[in-house]
Design a protein around this motif. Structure first.
Motif, PDB file in Angstrom:
ATOM      1  N   ALA A 150       0.433  -1.176  -7.023  1.00  0.00           N
ATOM      2  CA  ALA A 150      -0.735  -0.309  -6.853  1.00  0.00           C
ATOM      3  C   ALA A 150      -0.297   1.126  -7.128  1.00  0.00           C
ATOM      4  CB  ALA A 150      -1.280  -0.434  -5.434  1.00  0.00           C
ATOM      5  N   THR A 151      -1.213   1.935  -7.641  1.00  0.00           N
ATOM      6  CA  THR A 151      -0.879   3.331  -7.948  1.00  0.00           C
ATOM      7  C   THR A 151      -0.434   4.076  -6.693  1.00  0.00           C
ATOM      8  OG1 THR A 151      -3.187   3.955  -7.620  1.00  0.00           O
ATOM      9  CG2 THR A 151      -2.507   3.465  -9.868  1.00  0.00           C
ATOM     10  N   SER A 152      -1.057   3.748  -5.574  1.00  0.00           N
ATOM     11  CA  SER A 152      -0.742   4.463  -4.328  1.00  0.00           C
ATOM     12  C   SER A 152       0.691   4.166  -3.881  1.00  0.00           C
ATOM     13  CB  SER A 152      -1.731   4.092  -3.227  1.00  0.00           C
ATOM     14  OG  SER A 152      -1.912   2.695  -3.153  1.00  0.00           O
TER      15      SER A 152
ATOM     16  N   ARG B 223      -6.766  18.661  -4.972  1.00  0.00           N
ATOM     17  CA  ARG B 223      -5.942  17.476  -5.018  1.00  0.00           C
ATOM     18  C   ARG B 223      -6.756  16.282  -4.525  1.00  0.00           C
ATOM     19  NH1 ARG B 223      -0.891  15.970  -1.178  1.00  0.00           N
ATOM     20  NH2 ARG B 223      -0.330  14.077  -2.248  1.00  0.00           N
TER      21      ARG B 223
ATOM     22  N   LYS C 267      -6.440   7.485  -7.154  1.00  0.00           N
ATOM     23  CA  LYS C 267      -6.079   7.025  -8.499  1.00  0.00           C
ATOM     24  C   LYS C 267      -6.373   5.542  -8.676  1.00  0.00           C
ATOM     25  CE  LYS C 267      -2.227  10.347  -8.785  1.00  0.00           C
ATOM     26  NZ  LYS C 267      -3.055  11.461  -9.167  1.00  0.00           N
ATOM     27  N   GLY C 268      -6.692   4.853  -7.590  1.00  0.00           N
ATOM     28  CA  GLY C 268      -6.862   3.410  -7.653  1.00  0.00           C
ATOM     29  C   GLY C 268      -8.048   2.982  -8.489  1.00  0.00           C
TER      30      GLY C 268
ATOM     31  N   ARG D 112      -6.345  12.047  -4.179  1.00  0.00           N
ATOM     32  CA  ARG D 112      -5.376  10.976  -4.396  1.00  0.00           C
ATOM     33  C   ARG D 112      -5.975   9.709  -4.972  1.00  0.00           C
ATOM     34  NH1 ARG D 112      -1.772  10.869   0.978  1.00  0.00           N
ATOM     35  NH2 ARG D 112      -3.545   9.617   1.612  1.00  0.00           N
TER      36      ARG D 112
ATOM     37  N   ARG E   1       3.230  20.677  -6.725  1.00  0.00           N
ATOM     38  CA  ARG E   1       2.500  21.035  -5.505  1.00  0.00           C
ATOM     39  C   ARG E   1       3.420  21.680  -4.470  1.00  0.00           C
ATOM     40  NH1 ARG E   1       0.690  15.420  -5.677  1.00  0.00           N
ATOM     41  NH2 ARG E   1      -1.150  15.358  -6.974  1.00  0.00           N
TER      42      ARG E   1
ATOM     43  N   SER F 235      -6.549  -1.261   0.066  1.00  0.00           N
ATOM     44  CA  SER F 235      -6.185   0.098   0.486  1.00  0.00           C
ATOM     45  C   SER F 235      -7.434   0.957   0.634  1.00  0.00           C
ATOM     46  CB  SER F 235      -5.253   0.747  -0.542  1.00  0.00           C
ATOM     47  OG  SER F 235      -4.073  -0.005  -0.684  1.00  0.00           O
TER      48      SER F 235
ATOM     49  N   GLU G 169       2.891   6.296  -6.303  1.00  0.00           N
ATOM     50  CA  GLU G 169       2.762   7.735  -6.050  1.00  0.00           C
ATOM     51  C   GLU G 169       3.486   8.115  -4.769  1.00  0.00           C
ATOM     52  OE1 GLU G 169       1.886  11.689  -5.452  1.00  0.00           O
ATOM     53  OE2 GLU G 169       1.437  10.171  -3.960  1.00  0.00           O
TER      54      GLU G 169
ATOM     55  N   GLU H 237      -0.536   1.007   6.756  1.00  0.00           N
ATOM     56  CA  GLU H 237      -1.597   0.254   6.057  1.00  0.00           C
ATOM     57  C   GLU H 237      -1.242  -1.208   5.836  1.00  0.00           C
ATOM     58  OE1 GLU H 237      -3.745   3.213   3.026  1.00  0.00           O
ATOM     59  OE2 GLU H 237      -1.589   3.102   2.748  1.00  0.00           O
TER      60      GLU H 237
ATOM     61  N   GLU I  72      -5.336  -2.378  -4.396  1.00  0.00           N
ATOM     62  CA  GLU I  72      -6.099  -1.119  -4.370  1.00  0.00           C
ATOM     63  C   GLU I  72      -7.373  -1.276  -3.538  1.00  0.00           C
ATOM     64  OE1 GLU I  72      -4.857   1.541  -5.423  1.00  0.00           O
ATOM     65  OE2 GLU I  72      -3.799   1.306  -7.318  1.00  0.00           O
TER      66      GLU I  72
ATOM     67  N   GLU J 279     -10.618  15.488  -9.857  1.00  0.00           N
ATOM     68  CA  GLU J 279      -9.665  16.594  -9.681  1.00  0.00           C
ATOM     69  C   GLU J 279      -9.942  17.709 -10.675  1.00  0.00           C
ATOM     70  OE1 GLU J 279      -4.908  17.322  -8.987  1.00  0.00           O
ATOM     71  OE2 GLU J 279      -5.680  15.317  -9.342  1.00  0.00           O
TER      72      GLU J 279
ATOM     73  N   TYR K 175       3.733  11.190 -11.749  1.00  0.00           N
ATOM     74  CA  TYR K 175       3.622  11.414 -10.298  1.00  0.00           C
ATOM     75  C   TYR K 175       4.692  12.400  -9.828  1.00  0.00           C
ATOM     76  CZ  TYR K 175       0.679   7.212 -10.247  1.00  0.00           C
ATOM     77  OH  TYR K 175      -0.297   6.286 -10.479  1.00  0.00           O
TER      78      TYR K 175
ATOM     79  N   GLU L 227      -7.586   3.525 -12.170  1.00  0.00           N
ATOM     80  CA  GLU L 227      -6.637   2.547 -12.715  1.00  0.00           C
ATOM     81  C   GLU L 227      -7.339   1.228 -13.042  1.00  0.00           C
ATOM     82  OE1 GLU L 227      -3.784   3.867 -13.214  1.00  0.00           O
ATOM     83  OE2 GLU L 227      -2.544   2.189 -13.858  1.00  0.00           O
TER      84      GLU L 227
ATOM     85  N   PRO M 193       0.819  -1.221   0.000  1.00  0.00           N
ATOM     86  CA  PRO M 193       0.000   0.000   0.000  1.00  0.00           C
ATOM     87  C   PRO M 193       0.851   1.269   0.000  1.00  0.00           C
ATOM     88  CG  PRO M 193       0.185  -0.816   2.222  1.00  0.00           C
ATOM     89  CD  PRO M 193       0.937  -1.795   1.349  1.00  0.00           C
ATOM     90  N   ARG M 194       0.182   2.402   0.231  1.00  0.00           N
ATOM     91  CA  ARG M 194       0.865   3.690   0.270  1.00  0.00           C
ATOM     92  C   ARG M 194       1.701   3.835   1.551  1.00  0.00           C
ATOM     93  NH1 ARG M 194       0.186   8.838  -1.850  1.00  0.00           N
ATOM     94  NH2 ARG M 194      -1.580   8.130  -3.099  1.00  0.00           N
TER      95      ARG M 194
END
Lengths: 113, 286
Positions: free
Chosen positions: A61-63, B229, B233-234, B231, A109, B149, A66, A23, B146, B223, A102, B237, A18-19
């Motif tokens: 996973a994207t998280s 912002r 994105k899961g 987050r 930001r 999460s 990122e 988690e 994902e 967004e 990313y 995807e 996970p991110r």
């Protein structure tokens, strides 16, 4: 010629998670803190390049990505990171652009102080 | 009391009928009634419905501690599916035990943290069952992680562990792996994050209903709509893996009062609410 430091993501885990550390196992945060950031500081000191090989895992996973790469850009600056980073991803070629996205997005930001 | 399980017991194909049954079952247990599930008349059964029912039967908020028993479908094939699912590990069986036909295989996993190794185990189980050896199914691995999460992100109280259940049924006859993921959280539309988002959208004069908001989430348009912002994105995807990369073969999302069959671009409001979030996806070996 600049020195190249290679990071194989599969050495961190073949099942990235996970991110955040809170988690679950093999998080992007842990990868950033324990692997990517020390490697980046090393190449920065050597004026070298950082080559990250994303192949050989079960998928990301994207998280995770990122947090690892976007998070690193928030810490060191996106321009600085992009100037030294190359990504290998033959398993999932689209990840190269995704990771760059990313980094750019994160740097937009919060730039380096 | 005896409660008849609907003829079409499938959350993916017959969500209203199946959700109404689950609501009735919960209403009975809330009134301190033990329930016998009458499965004999079931004609259509999909593994996702078993996965959700098992998840609910392990949830005390749903059962209120009441006893739930059940018989078996008259149809031998459906009976085998119930046996293979491990359903009777959770429900006291009444009547003659059926036997597994070996027509399909189910593996389940329950946890309340993100377990990428468990995701791999489910993926390997399915790919090995269908292809004879574990395969690299990147989108399957990614989607499972994902979902795990999101269970944390969409939980009501982040400090409280919200369990999730993941289940895969590998059907060798149809050559398809059917993954079901269910969490017992508050659902996407009752999560703090998305409730805040709905407020932002309203402030911008966007009065989308829940199906339209889920479509925005799936297409990653939040967004760009809000300028904020975000987050998440899961979920976009998953849509990319389905529609663009073709690495998934079907994707259905149910959360609160919304049903989405992403490949069919079908986003509809449900009459009966689903507590939590359910994600179903299919993968066929290449």
């Amino acid at each position: 010629m600049r020195t190249v430091t290679v990071v194989n993501a599969r050495d961190f885990s073949d099942t990235p998670g996970p991110r955040h550390i809170s988690e679950g196992e093999f998080s992007g945060e842990k990868f950033r803190k324990e692997v990517l950031l020390p490697a980046f500081r090393k190449v920065e000191a050597e004026d070298g390049e950082l080559h990250v090989d994303l192949d050989g895992t079960e998928g990301y996973a994207t998280s995770f990505l990122e947090e690892a790469f976007g998070g690193l850009a928030r810490e060191v600056g996106s321009a600085e990171l992009l100037a030294r980073l190359t990504i290998k991803s033959d398993d999932e070629p689209y990840l190269r652009e995704q990771v760059k996205g990313y980094i750019v997005e994160a740097g937009g930001r919060r730039n380096r102080q | 009391m005896t409660l008849r399980v609907p003829e079409h017991f499938s959350l993916v194909e017959h969500p209203e009928e199946t959700l109404l049954f689950l609501a009735e079952l919960s209403a009975h247990t809330a009134q301190n009634r033990n329930v016998i599930l009458d499965l004999r008349g079931v004609l259509v059964l999909t593994p996702d419905a078993i996965a959700v029912l098992v998840a609910r039967l392990k949830d005390r908020q749903f059962t209120h501690g009441m006893g739930i028993s059940g018989n078996e479908p008259d149809d031998p094939g459906l009976r085998a599916l119930f046996v293979d699912s491990g359903f009777y590990e959770f429900v006291t069986r009444t009547g003659t035990p059926g036997t597994s036909a070996g027509a399909g295989k189910i593996k389940r996993k329950r946890s309340n943290v993100v377990e990428s190794r468990s995701a791999k185990a489910l993926k390997d189980f399915a790919s090995n069952s269908l292809s004879g050896s574990p395969q690299k199914w990147f989108a399957v691995q990614r989607t499972l992680v994902e979902c795990m999460s999101n269970t944390k992100a969409h939980a009501g109280d982040p400090s409280v562990a919200t369990p999730w259940w993941a289940c895969v049924y590998a059907d060798p006859a149809r050559r398809v792996a059917q993954f079901s993921f269910v969490d017992t959280g508050v659902g996407i539309f009752k999560s703090v994050k998305v409730r805040g988002l709905q407020g932002v959208l309203r402030a911008l004069g966007i009065t989308d209903n829940s199906p339209q908001i889920l479509r925005r989430l799936v297409y990653g348009q939040i967004e760009s709509s809000t300028g904020k912002r975000y987050r998440g994105k899961g979920i976009p995807e998953m849509r990319i893996d389905l529609l663009d990369r073709k690495e998934l073969d079907r994707l259905v999302i149910i959360s609160n009062n919304v049903y989405a069959d992403v490949g069919a671009d079908k986003f509809v409001e449900l009459q009966t609410e689903f507590r939590g979030t359910f994600v179903y996806f299919e993968k066929r070996p290449s």
